[in-house]
Design an enzyme around this catalytic site. Structure first.
Site, PDB file in Angstrom:
ATOM      1  CB  CYS A   1      30.602  17.680  23.254  1.00 32.90           C
ATOM      2  SG  CYS A   1      30.015  17.594  24.980  1.00 32.90           S
TER       3      CYS A   1
ATOM      4  CG  HIS B   1      27.683  13.890  21.518  1.00 32.49           C
ATOM      5  ND1 HIS B   1      29.185  13.846  21.625  1.00 32.49           N
ATOM      6  CD2 HIS B   1      27.308  14.467  22.861  1.00 32.49           C
ATOM      7  CE1 HIS B   1      29.344  14.360  22.727  1.00 32.49           C
ATOM      8  NE2 HIS B   1      28.465  14.916  23.519  1.00 32.49           N
TER       9      HIS B   1
ATOM     10  CD  GLU C   1      29.869  12.142  18.490  1.00 33.91           C
ATOM     11  OE1 GLU C   1      29.439  13.125  17.966  1.00 33.91           O
ATOM     12  OE2 GLU C   1      30.199  12.257  19.922  1.00 33.91           O
TER      13      GLU C   1
END
Lengths: 228, 92
Positions: free
Chosen positions: A86, A203, A205
């Site tokens: 990002c 994302h 994560e």
């Protein structure tokens, strides 16, 4: 294999990334403060999501001049593995480590939602845990995720299999209807020429634990672990 | 003292959705609010303005060189943006 997560003023996915690497993946990981100038101890550097330096000037533009980035550029140019997620992707583009640019979403809205992305290339250090063409569910959260590059650059990216992820439908069709931000060719993630740097808007994560709705992001961290 | 007035805007062909939205808002004003002719506004572009002031020891030529470097290296992203600037001499 030791991971380093860079912390810029305004980073806000640094803790998530650290948590996933340490607690879910079980890897060695440390934070790297943006004023740090020694990166010798790391095998993978991650530039996390967030709003580094308040997104002043252009997204990623100010972070690119922080002391740690001089070292990240050296690290990357000597073959070190670098992942930008990002805002981290935006920083890598501003630093010239990846080609092109990320501009404002075509519909002018901040998009925070799950998307599907297709693994367009699974023969990379970052995506080898996935099947070719596998469809992954991951969240996006951005206002400037609209990937742009000139025709010549796109031709090179396509010809050298440097497009790793593309926005797609649940059944893997890369179509304009599934493009959440206007990115050319539905691009969600690309590599540099030497294929040791990946920038991506979704994302991983935030998609690494079942309780959060998806574990599809884990493959990226596991792919990197398999490098060691 | 020299000052540089810099405008950074998008290159032709780069999507400028903010400008497009502003343009749409402008030409969709209800009749009677703006003067006749505003529907003929063809295009709107957006950009950023920077004003840079130099020390007294910097002459025009040096100010131009420094401004150009600032534009190339920091103020604009050459992949998507172009810039113009003007130098002006002002008294303190």
């Amino acid at each position: 294999m030791k991971f380093g997560v860079v912390v810029f003023p305004g980073s806000n996915c640094d803790h998530d990334t650290y948590h996933v690497l340490k607690k879910v993946v079980g890897a060695k990981v440390e934070y790297i403060w943006h004023k740090e100038t020694t990166l010798n101890f790391f095998d993978v550097i991650i530039l996390p999501g967030g709003f580094s330096y308040g997104d002043y000037l252009r997204v990623g533009a100010v972070a690119r001049f922080s002391p740690v980035m001089r070292e990240v550029i050296k690290f990357a140019n000597s073959g070190g593995l670098v992942l930008g997620i990002c805002n981290g992707f935006q920083v890598l583009l501003e630093a010239g480590l990846l080609p092109g640019s990320l501009i404002t979403n075509d519909h002018l809205r901040f998009r925070c939602q799950d998307v599907y992305i297709k693994v367009a290339n699974n023969k990379t250090c970052f995506s080898r845990s996935y099947e070719s063409g596998q469809v992954l569910k991951m969240p996006i959260a951005h206002y400037s995720g609209n990937y742009f590059a000139d025709k010549e650059t796109l031709k090179i990216l396509e010809g050298t299999e440097r497009i790793v992820f593309q926005y797609c439908s649940l059944d893997g069709n890369v179509i304009p209807e599934e493009n959440p931000n206007g990115s050319i060719l539905n691009i969600a993630g690309i590599l540099n020429e030497n294929k040791n740097i990946l920038g991506m808007m979704p994302h991983p994560e935030r998609a690494a634990e079942k309780i959060l709705g998806s574990e599809d992001g884990l493959g990226i961290f596991n792919s990197l672990l398999r490098e060691s | 003292m020299w000052i540089a007035k810099v405008i950074v805007s998008y290159k032709t062909g780069i999507l400028d959705p903010e400008a497009k939205t502003i343009h749409n808002a402008l030409i969709s004003f209800p009749e009677g609010i703006l003067s006749e002719g505003y529907r003929d506004i063809n295009k709107v572009e957006t950009g950023k303005y920077f004003q840079i002031s130099f020390s007294d020891s910097i002459d025009r030529e040096k100010a131009e060189e420094l401004t150009k470097q600032a534009c190339d290296k920091i103020l604009s992203n050459p992949v998507i943006q172009k810039y113009t600037f003007q130098l002006e001499e002002v008294s303190k």
